[in-house]
Design a protein around this motif. Structure first.
Motif, PDB file in Angstrom:
ATOM      1  N   ASN A 111       0.822  -1.213   0.000  1.00 56.34           N
ATOM      2  CA  ASN A 111       0.000   0.000   0.000  1.00 56.34           C
ATOM      3  C   ASN A 111       0.856   1.264   0.000  1.00 56.34           C
ATOM      4  O   ASN A 111       0.527   2.235  -0.679  1.00 56.34           O
ATOM      5  N   SER A 164      -9.435   4.844  -7.549  1.00 50.56           N
ATOM      6  CA  SER A 164     -10.617   4.051  -7.883  1.00 50.56           C
ATOM      7  C   SER A 164     -11.659   4.951  -8.544  1.00 50.56           C
ATOM      8  O   SER A 164     -11.621   6.173  -8.393  1.00 50.56           O
ATOM      9  N   ASP A 174      -5.091  -0.959   5.553  1.00 48.87           N
ATOM     10  CA  ASP A 174      -5.424  -0.357   4.256  1.00 48.87           C
ATOM     11  C   ASP A 174      -5.213   1.154   4.227  1.00 48.87           C
ATOM     12  O   ASP A 174      -5.619   1.815   3.281  1.00 48.87           O
ATOM     13  N   HIS A 175      -4.563   1.718   5.253  1.00 51.58           N
ATOM     14  CA  HIS A 175      -4.322   3.157   5.301  1.00 51.58           C
ATOM     15  C   HIS A 175      -2.826   3.473   5.198  1.00 51.58           C
ATOM     16  O   HIS A 175      -1.996   2.765   5.759  1.00 51.58           O
ATOM     17  N   ARG A 218      -6.642   5.780   1.842  1.00 52.41           N
ATOM     18  CA  ARG A 218      -7.199   4.441   2.077  1.00 52.41           C
ATOM     19  C   ARG A 218      -7.139   3.667   0.771  1.00 52.41           C
ATOM     20  O   ARG A 218      -7.605   4.133  -0.261  1.00 52.41           O
ATOM     21  N   ASP A 265      -8.026   0.313  -1.481  1.00 49.99           N
ATOM     22  CA  ASP A 265      -9.001  -0.760  -1.629  1.00 49.99           C
ATOM     23  C   ASP A 265      -8.771  -1.407  -2.999  1.00 49.99           C
ATOM     24  O   ASP A 265      -8.798  -0.717  -4.024  1.00 49.99           O
ATOM     25  N   ASP A 266      -8.529  -2.700  -2.998  1.00 51.19           N
ATOM     26  CA  ASP A 266      -8.308  -3.448  -4.234  1.00 51.19           C
ATOM     27  C   ASP A 266      -7.174  -2.837  -5.073  1.00 51.19           C
ATOM     28  O   ASP A 266      -7.307  -2.636  -6.267  1.00 51.19           O
ATOM     29  N   ALA A 322      -8.794   4.669  -2.723  1.00 50.23           N
ATOM     30  CA  ALA A 322     -10.247   4.828  -2.693  1.00 50.23           C
ATOM     31  C   ALA A 322     -10.672   6.119  -2.006  1.00 50.23           C
ATOM     32  O   ALA A 322     -11.704   6.700  -2.354  1.00 50.23           O
ATOM     33  N   GLY A 344     -14.346   2.702   9.154  1.00 50.32           N
ATOM     34  CA  GLY A 344     -15.475   1.957   8.638  1.00 50.32           C
ATOM     35  C   GLY A 344     -16.579   1.682   9.648  1.00 50.32           C
ATOM     36  O   GLY A 344     -17.584   1.093   9.312  1.00 50.32           O
TER      37      GLY A 344
END
Length: 171
Positions: A5, A30, A74-75, A98, A100-101, A105, A163
């Motif tokens: 990441n 994204s 994820d951060h 953040r 994501d995939d 995102a 989240g």
């Protein structure tokens, strides 16, 4: 995952910082990317890229020093100092990304002109007396207030994780 990441964010920003190429940044975002600023301001991917593109024209020649890049799950958090062109002010910037995939995102950005740091710390001055606590002198207002909350077992404190909804919690 955290190393990967960090690499995603570093690659996304490298082209932008080194060449000013906003189009090189777009593939790292994204489709439902959201950019957040303090307050209610948010931008979509297209809005944010347009704003970055518009900002880069007057910011050509800005110097950037990246001091920290930290990742957890994820951060990714980046702390940088930037000097605006033509003897413009120095600013400190904290970006939170953040992932994501394998795409960015969301992003949060806090910018503080370094010249205003002292004025912005006024809330941190030592407390003389916090009404109702019987405590005084020498400690920072936030510390005294925190002690007052811990002393009052009927108080609740809100905690939140990424989240999750904001839920009150008893101390």
């Amino acid at each position: 995952m955290t190393t990967e990441n960090k690499g995603i964010v570093q690659r996304a920003l490298a082209g932008l910082i080194e060449t000013g190429d906003v189009d090189a940044l777009a593939p790292f975002l994204s489709d439902d990317f959201v950019h957040h600023r303090p307050g209610p301001t948010t931008s979509t991917k297209a809005e944010w890229l347009a704003a970055v593109r518009a900002a880069l024209v007057p910011l050509a020649g800005m110097q950037v020093e990246i001091h920290q890049v930290l990742a957890d799950g994820d951060h990714v958090v980046m702390y940088s100092r930037r000097w605006l062109p033509d003897a413009g002010p120095e600013i400190a910037v904290v970006d939170i990304w953040r992932i994501d995939d394998r795409l960015i995102a969301e992003a949060w950005e806090i910018i503080e002109p370094v010249a205003q740091v002292t004025a912005n710390l006024a809330w941190w001055k030592p407390a003389q007396h916090l009404p109702g606590t019987g405590r005084a002198g020498g400690r920072h207002a936030c510390c005294v207030a925190d002690e007052a909350v811990r002393d009052d077992r009927s108080s609740s404190v809100s905690t939140v994780s990424a989240g999750e909804a904001l839920e009150p919690r008893r101390v």
